[in-house]
Design a protein around this motif. Structure first.
Motif, PDB file in Angstrom:
ATOM      1  N   TYR A  27       0.824  -1.307  -0.182  1.00  0.00           N
ATOM      2  CA  TYR A  27      -0.069   0.065   0.002  1.00  0.00           C
ATOM      3  C   TYR A  27       0.895   1.343  -0.167  1.00  0.00           C
ATOM      4  O   TYR A  27       0.439   2.175  -0.584  1.00  0.00           O
ATOM      5  CB  TYR A  27      -0.772  -0.061   1.150  1.00  0.00           C
ATOM      6  N   GLU A  31      -0.220   2.150  -3.221  1.00  0.00           N
ATOM      7  CA  GLU A  31      -1.572   2.608  -2.957  1.00  0.00           C
ATOM      8  C   GLU A  31      -2.449   1.370  -3.340  1.00  0.00           C
ATOM      9  O   GLU A  31      -3.604   2.017  -3.802  1.00  0.00           O
ATOM     10  CB  GLU A  31      -2.069   3.992  -3.345  1.00  0.00           C
ATOM     11  N   ILE A  33      -4.802  -2.039  -1.971  1.00  0.00           N
ATOM     12  CA  ILE A  33      -4.952  -3.039  -1.325  1.00  0.00           C
ATOM     13  C   ILE A  33      -4.790  -4.356  -1.874  1.00  0.00           C
ATOM     14  O   ILE A  33      -5.580  -4.618  -2.985  1.00  0.00           O
ATOM     15  CB  ILE A  33      -6.423  -2.842  -0.656  1.00  0.00           C
ATOM     16  N   PRO A 139       0.154  -3.159 -15.413  1.00  0.00           N
ATOM     17  CA  PRO A 139      -0.467  -2.590 -16.608  1.00  0.00           C
ATOM     18  C   PRO A 139      -1.648  -1.629 -16.268  1.00  0.00           C
ATOM     19  O   PRO A 139      -2.019  -0.604 -17.012  1.00  0.00           O
ATOM     20  CB  PRO A 139      -1.202  -3.800 -17.226  1.00  0.00           C
ATOM     21  N   LEU A 140      -1.951  -1.639 -14.934  1.00  0.00           N
ATOM     22  CA  LEU A 140      -3.279  -0.722 -14.388  1.00  0.00           C
ATOM     23  C   LEU A 140      -2.768   0.449 -13.660  1.00  0.00           C
ATOM     24  O   LEU A 140      -3.403   1.120 -12.746  1.00  0.00           O
ATOM     25  CB  LEU A 140      -4.232  -1.601 -13.714  1.00  0.00           C
ATOM     26  N   ASP A 142      -1.725   3.098 -14.073  1.00  0.00           N
ATOM     27  CA  ASP A 142      -2.278   4.497 -14.473  1.00  0.00           C
ATOM     28  C   ASP A 142      -3.696   4.499 -14.502  1.00  0.00           C
ATOM     29  O   ASP A 142      -4.426   5.633 -14.914  1.00  0.00           O
ATOM     30  CB  ASP A 142      -1.500   5.263 -15.696  1.00  0.00           C
ATOM     31  N   PRO A 144      -7.802   4.081 -13.034  1.00  0.00           N
ATOM     32  CA  PRO A 144      -8.324   4.576 -11.902  1.00  0.00           C
ATOM     33  C   PRO A 144      -8.336   3.286 -10.785  1.00  0.00           C
ATOM     34  O   PRO A 144      -8.255   2.364 -11.063  1.00  0.00           O
ATOM     35  CB  PRO A 144      -9.978   4.464 -12.427  1.00  0.00           C
ATOM     36  N   ARG A 145      -8.466   3.760  -9.766  1.00  0.00           N
ATOM     37  CA  ARG A 145      -7.921   2.924  -8.464  1.00  0.00           C
ATOM     38  C   ARG A 145      -9.133   1.641  -8.375  1.00  0.00           C
ATOM     39  O   ARG A 145      -8.587   0.476  -8.196  1.00  0.00           O
ATOM     40  CB  ARG A 145      -8.313   3.590  -7.138  1.00  0.00           C
ATOM     41  N   LEU A 146     -10.287   2.016  -8.917  1.00  0.00           N
ATOM     42  CA  LEU A 146     -11.318   0.809  -8.868  1.00  0.00           C
ATOM     43  C   LEU A 146     -10.736  -0.471  -9.769  1.00  0.00           C
ATOM     44  O   LEU A 146     -10.924  -1.392  -9.295  1.00  0.00           O
ATOM     45  CB  LEU A 146     -12.569   1.456  -9.317  1.00  0.00           C
ATOM     46  N   THR A 147     -10.228  -0.002 -10.979  1.00  0.00           N
ATOM     47  CA  THR A 147      -9.847  -1.258 -11.789  1.00  0.00           C
ATOM     48  C   THR A 147      -8.875  -1.914 -11.050  1.00  0.00           C
ATOM     49  O   THR A 147      -8.799  -3.310 -11.044  1.00  0.00           O
ATOM     50  CB  THR A 147      -9.168  -0.322 -13.044  1.00  0.00           C
ATOM     51  N   LEU A 149      -8.230  -2.079  -7.686  1.00  0.00           N
ATOM     52  CA  LEU A 149      -8.790  -3.016  -6.606  1.00  0.00           C
ATOM     53  C   LEU A 149      -9.736  -4.305  -7.027  1.00  0.00           C
ATOM     54  O   LEU A 149      -9.548  -5.341  -6.765  1.00  0.00           O
ATOM     55  CB  LEU A 149      -9.888  -2.257  -5.880  1.00  0.00           C
ATOM     56  N   ILE A 150     -10.464  -4.010  -8.439  1.00  0.00           N
ATOM     57  CA  ILE A 150     -11.154  -5.247  -8.610  1.00  0.00           C
ATOM     58  C   ILE A 150     -10.309  -6.508  -9.275  1.00  0.00           C
ATOM     59  O   ILE A 150     -10.475  -7.405  -9.014  1.00  0.00           O
ATOM     60  CB  ILE A 150     -12.200  -4.728  -9.642  1.00  0.00           C
ATOM     61  N   THR A 151      -9.018  -5.991  -9.987  1.00  0.00           N
ATOM     62  CA  THR A 151      -8.071  -6.868 -10.398  1.00  0.00           C
ATOM     63  C   THR A 151      -7.609  -7.696  -9.327  1.00  0.00           C
ATOM     64  O   THR A 151      -7.555  -8.926  -9.335  1.00  0.00           O
ATOM     65  CB  THR A 151      -6.945  -6.301 -11.185  1.00  0.00           C
ATOM     66  N   ARG A 365      -4.216   9.061  -1.013  1.00  0.00           N
ATOM     67  CA  ARG A 365      -4.545  10.166  -1.818  1.00  0.00           C
ATOM     68  C   ARG A 365      -5.527   9.952  -2.866  1.00  0.00           C
ATOM     69  O   ARG A 365      -5.227   8.700  -3.498  1.00  0.00           O
ATOM     70  CB  ARG A 365      -3.106  10.645  -2.454  1.00  0.00           C
ATOM     71  N   LYS A 366      -6.001  10.797  -3.638  1.00  0.00           N
ATOM     72  CA  LYS A 366      -6.885  10.424  -4.735  1.00  0.00           C
ATOM     73  C   LYS A 366      -5.645  10.561  -6.212  1.00  0.00           C
ATOM     74  O   LYS A 366      -5.086  11.524  -6.151  1.00  0.00           O
ATOM     75  CB  LYS A 366      -7.822  11.774  -5.016  1.00  0.00           C
TER      76      LYS A 366
END
Lengths: 367, 397, 348
Positions: A27, A31, A33, A139-140, A142, A144-147, A149-151, A365-366
């Motif tokens: 983290y 950043e 989880i 690969p992810l 850059d 959004p964070r959501l992407t 996290l789901i991965t 941070r966002k």
């Protein structure tokens, strides 16, 4: 009796802390989880068991294929970075995959002395962590964070269920294989001299009313030694400085000549190795290994990381210990059914009331 | 908008196509066709017996035993030419030990008219989840493993050939007091229907016979570390530890108890009665007493012969769950043969076995039912000795 | 890029048009009971139920861009609340259903208000912990939820004297279809409302949204409450349909399953989410070892050799692959697709 229970709580707390460090390090630097961290803990335990006992050919083949894939990914990535030539990297990856695959296949079929299996399993788990980062998260970076996290959830699902396919959902215990003397080097050493044998066979240290098994003492010592080492690594070495630099600002770190990808890979490797150590020790201590073990351990360790302040390495250690003791107290007061709930309660209330945790966190941070 | 409408049409097509193309994804409609005619008049279609249990997951071992037990009976019937010239088929439903899946399995059996009765489920929670569906569909749910007291309540279509937990718990308490000489018992219980039910019955009986329960600690299925609980037990000095739960946790408890220096005998319900328990606990399993619905050693010549046949057929040792599933299948198929090949006839046949005189002579003991569908059967006690379950020297009369 | 943004803005603020596609879908779905196969209808009910849940989750994850890992907690609250209202308090299903939904909304507000001021990761974790606590409470609060044994014999809906039947679930199917239609209607209205546009603004850029005078916490909490209400409504339906409740139906894996549906169909896209739900429910049936073995019968694959974990590996792989190559889903919402395309353009 209370002291005895607290001691047991501290033992589990030390294990949580070892796992929590992995969450916190990852983290801190990207950043994210890393939901798959619990599966790495599980994978370490399974590989150690697979090496110490004689696995079935199916299990050996499964483990070998998986290890081969990891080797391919890691070797390919490192080679590509270094030489820039794709065919060379591919060849290198293939060679690594074949070598490691065959080695793992042989290692699973044979019985390897426990200390060696331990090290091999930790190494493989570190590789798994690195490979996950390369394949799924890099690969992810850059996106959004959501992407991401789901991965991470997807990776965790795949790994956990893959382990169920290879090793089946049933419980595996080291004790079950007691009949195999190779497990603890019994054939190599005369009765009563093997360190490993004394370790796991329930020899006790007695101090007044307190008793502690050797294994417990070993877990505590290992955990604290590893965490001290990690702390020194992060605060005192050049690598540690690079890691902190990447955590603060990756672009600036890159401008300073730091190979950010390499630092992130090393972070994953260290976190995963510590997780695997915890997995093996807890597997021995509880004498049970199963594919779903990573889920709950992961949740507890994550709560510990949040409690200590996520991104904060000493915080993770403190958080782990506090959580372990809190859970054992619940049992002392005969509230066993709520002892798992404590982790969730701690997690929720800390986040709502004091998001920085006990020791101060690097707040998200966002991006 | 046009493009999304096109995709919608595609989606509808997809839904409809699964509607029509059902057979390849599920065996139910396939068998349903055969049963549609067979259930009525023509003797052409096969008679289908359902068997539902945890075929995958943690309890897969039990599910496999149930399936094999039922299969054994079906093969015997087919070897004699089936029932009225019709072959008998076994359809397996996997509830994975999960009540939600159990509902789906029940729905599937219920909607297949060829299925005349179901042997299952194993977990009480699964039997309870299936109950409302079996009841509405009018299909016999015959459990050979669910011991929760409420399983047969409130449905005319639910039966079982195993005792209830309240009876089992009572017997365990008496056994501890009378034959193990215990005065103080510490209790571990699984925080689940089975564990709580058994523990509650045990505690109630213990109160009556002046057996002191000195401590009770619950645990979850995924608990693997029992040391903290054990050290609270240690201070209370119990004579016996009761494990009201399943074998995998019981094995952990046994080995961790021995390791912490608690050498008192363990006592367990039928959830502990599994070879896996001995395999996992190793030497720590010795001196564990468990209650069980059946023991081959006490079953006489017939049980021994059956044991041999089973081993020949499947290459594995049968256990009590195989025997009870075999009995259940035998009773249900006898119902089909004697009363007719309809669901209602099977139910009426089974429900009519309501006294000792009319009892069905099963391998696992005489079976007859009270008006709920519960049956009264003795509890046997087994003891782990030399890494094997053997009949305990003292049995409850 | 500017062009894309313009288009996106127009489509989300467009006037309400009759949703012919949806009407056609509902009409076609209403024909399923004609097959007379109650197994198929059961699958259809689950597809509709999960569509409702996925559309609810979509408010948070799709519209607002916040990962909710404990959505199943509201589903569980709704289910148990409905069971308690109907059995313990002898209320009719038609009263229990809205009450359960309201209770869900209340919990959503209570949980959301303090949490939503934090960033997304912490929100995800709190929701996860919350749903685990819901499970723990349903297991241990025996006097109300009947504890670990599960809640038995839940009443069925009665409509004009007709009592619904579970075994031949035509009535339940139409009830699910009605609730589904209601949900779609509300979602379509929300999407094109001021509220929906505020959510999209929050998702695209929180700081800019706040600068435009959008009350971040208020709008997010409202979204969370509405999402929770739909989850609880789904739960109430499930309670009555299944007849028994057991805590194991509300575990984290259900949350992941619903998330998978949203992600696969398309974050923020209502038709996409429904598509995702239908596909995944069908896949769940198709990937059952026995069904798969029946389908592979010509190849002679026995059911025992197919791992029961297969479907979860497939779901996990789907999550990874979708996020990597098609993050906007199979049927993307227009501005989500644009956003992801933009990310790809600007990525180094």
């Amino acid at each position: 009796m209370l002291a005895q229970i607290l001691l047991l709580g501290v033992t589990m707390g030390a294990a949580y802390a070892l796992i929590a460090v992995g969450y916190t390090m990852v983290y801190g630097i990207i950043e994210l989880i890393n939901f798959a961290h619990g599966e790495i803990y599980m994978y370490g335990a399974f590989m150690c068991l697979a090496f110490t006992i004689a696995s079935t050919p199916f299990q050996a083949a499964g483990a070998a294929l998986f290890a081969g894939a990891l080797a391919w990914v890691v070797a390919f990535d490192r080679m590509l970075e270094r030489s820039g030539s794709k065919p060379l990297a591919q060849g290198c990856g293939l060679a690594a995959a074949l070598t490691l695959g065959l080695a793992v296949y042989g290692g699973c079929l044979a019985r390897i002395p426990f200390p060696v299996s331990f090290l091999l399993a930790v190494g493989l788990a570190a590789m798994l962590g690195v490979a996950i980062e390369i394949v799924a998260y890099r690969p992810l970076r850059d996106s959004p964070r959501l992407t991401a996290l789901i991965t991470a959830i997807g990776v965790s699902l795949v790994l956990q269920n893959l382990a169920q396919v290879i090793w089946s959902a049933e419980n595996h215990t080291f004790r079950k294989y007691d009949a195999h003397p190779a497990l603890f080097l019994r054939q190599n050493m005369p009765e009563g001299t093997s360190f490993w044998q004394t370790l796991v066979e329930g020899h006790y240290l007695q101090a007044g009313p307190l008793s502690m098994s050797l294994l417990q003492a070993f877990i505590l010592l290992t955990a604290f030694a590893l965490m001290l080492g990690l702390h020194l690594l992060v605060t005192r070495t050049k690598l540690g400085m690079a890691m902190r630099a990447c955590a603060q600002d990756q672009v600036a770190a890159r401008l300073m000549g730091i190979d950010v990808n390499r630092v992130i890979s090393i972070t994953f490797a260290i976190g995963s190795a510590l997780g695997a150590v915890a997995g093996i020790l807890v597997g021995l201590y509880r004498d049970e290994i199963k594919p779903t073990m990573g889920y709950q351990a992961g949740v507890f360790a994550f709560s510990a990381a949040v409690l200590g302040g996520i991104g904060n390495i000493p915080g993770a250690m403190v958080g782990g210990l506090v959580l372990g003791v809190a859970q054992s107290l619940a049992i002392y007061w005969e509230l066993s059914e709520w002892s798992t709930g404590i982790a969730y309660l701690v997690m929720i209330s800390v986040i709502i009331l004091r998001p920085a945790g006990l020791m101060g966190a690097q707040l998200p941070r966002k991006s | 908008m046009i493009s999304s409408r096109t995709v919608l049409v595609f989606l509808v097509g997809l839904l409809v196509s699964t509607g029509c193309g059902g057979p390849p994804t599920g065996p139910a409609p396939d068998a349903g066709l055969g049963g549609g005619t067979g259930g009525g008049s023509a003797p052409a279609g096969a008679i289908v017996l359902g068997v539902a249990g945890p075929m995958t997951g943690d309890l897969a071992q039990v599910g496999k035993m149930m399936e094999r037990g039922a299969k054994m009976r079906v093969d015997e019937v087919n070897a004699k030419g089936g029932i009225g010239g019709r072959k008998v088929e076994l359809e397996v439903g996997d509830d994975t030990g999960n009540p939600k899946e159990a509902s789906t399995v029940a729905q599937k059996f219920a909607s297949n008219p060829a299925v005349l009765a179901v042997v299952g489920h194993y977990n009480s929670s699964c039997s309870l989840a299936g109950k409302p569906i079996y009841k509405e569909a009018g299909l016999v749910e015959f459990s050979s493993g669910s011991t929760n007291p409420t399983v047969c309540e409130g449905s005319d279509w639910t039966f079982r050939n195993i005792y209830r937990d309240d009876f089992q718990g009572q017997m365990l308490a008496r056994y501890a007091k009378q034959h193990m000489g215990a005065a103080r018992v510490a209790v571990f219980y699984d925080n689940d229907d089975y564990g709580i039910g058994l523990k509650t019955a045990f505690e109630e009986e213990a109160k009556k016979i002046a057996l002191e329960v000195v401590a009770a600690q619950s645990y979850e299925r995924d608990t693997v570390d029992f040391r903290p609980q054990l050290s609270t037990f240690m201070a209370k000095r119990p004579d016996v530890i009761l494990v009201s739960g399943l074998f995998s946790q019981a094995a952990k408890i046994a080995s961790q108890a021995r390791e912490s220096g608690l050498a008192v005998p363990l006592l367990g319900g039928d959830g502990v009665f599994s070879d896996e328990y001995i395999k996992n606990a190793g030497a720590a399993a010795e001196n564990t007493y468990v209650s069980t619905p059946f023991l081959f050693e006490l079953g006489g010549e017939r049980a021994r012969a059956w044991h041999g046949d089973f081993k020949k057929a499947f290459g594995a040792e049968p256990d009590a769950w195989a025997v009870l599933a075999y009995d259940a299948a035998a009773l249900l198929l006898q119902g089909v043969e004697k009363a007719g090949a309809t669901r209602k006839a099977v139910r009426d046949y089974v429900a009519a076995i309501d006294s000792k005189e009319k009892a069905f002579p099963g391998l696992g003991g005489a079976t007859y039912f009270d008006k709920n569908g519960d049956c009264l059967k003795p509890v046997h006690m087994a003891l782990v000795k030399g890494s094997k379950f053997v009949p305990a020297p003292k049995q409850m009369n | 890029m500017t062009q894309r943004k313009g288009k996106a803005a127009r489509s989300s603020s467009g006037a309400w048009r009759a949703p012919w596609g949806w009407l056609a879908f509902v009409a076609a779905a209403a024909c399923l009971p004609l097959t007379g196969n109650s197994y198929l209808m059961g699958v259809g009910i689950y597809a509709l139920l999960f569509s409702i849940l996925a559309m609810g989750l979509n408010i948070m994850t799709g519209f607002c861009g916040l990962l909710d890992l404990g959505y199943v907690g509201f589903y569980g609250i709704g289910a148990y609340a409905a069971a308690v209202f109907m059995n313990t308090h002898e209320l009719s299903f038609w009263v229990a259903l809205p009450l359960a939904a309201a209770l869900g909304a209340l919990w959503g507000t209570m949980l959301g208000a303090p949490t939503l001021r934090l960033t997304g990761d912490y929100f995800a974790i709190v929701t996860f912990g919350f749903s685990e606590l819901v499970i723990l409470i349903t297991r241990n609060w025996t006097s109300v939820t009947k504890g670990a044994r599960g809640f038995p014999d839940i009443h069925k809906p009665v409509l004009f004297g007709y009592e619904f039947v579970r075994f031949n679930p035509t009535a339940f199917y139409f009830l699910a279809l009605a609730l589904f239609s209601l949900t779609v209607f509300v979602m379509l209205r929300l999407e094109s409302s001021r509220l929906g546009r505020a959510w999209f603004a929050i998702r695209e850029d929180e700081i800019a949204a706040e600068a435009c005078g959008i009350n971040l916490r208020g709008y997010k909490t409202l979204g969370f409450a509405i999402a929770a209400a739909f989850g609880a409504m789904g739960g109430a339906f499930y309670a009555s349909f299944s007849g028994t409740l057991h805590w194991s139906a509300f575990t984290f894996s259900e949350s992941v399953l619903i998330l998978c549906m949203v992600v696969m169909g398309g974050l923020g896209s209502i038709p996409g989410v429904v598509l995702g739900s239908c596909l995944l429910v069908m896949m769940q049936e198709g990937l059952r070892p026995q069904n798969l073995a029946a389908a592979l019968a010509p190849l002679g694959v026995p059911a025992s050799s197919i791992p029961g974990e297969l479907r979860w590996i497939v779901y996990g792989a789907l999550l990874i692959l979708m996020m990597r190559w098609r993050p906007a889903g199979l049927w993307p919402q227009k501005n989500v697709a644009a956003e992801f395309a933009e990310e790809a353009d600007s990525a180094p």
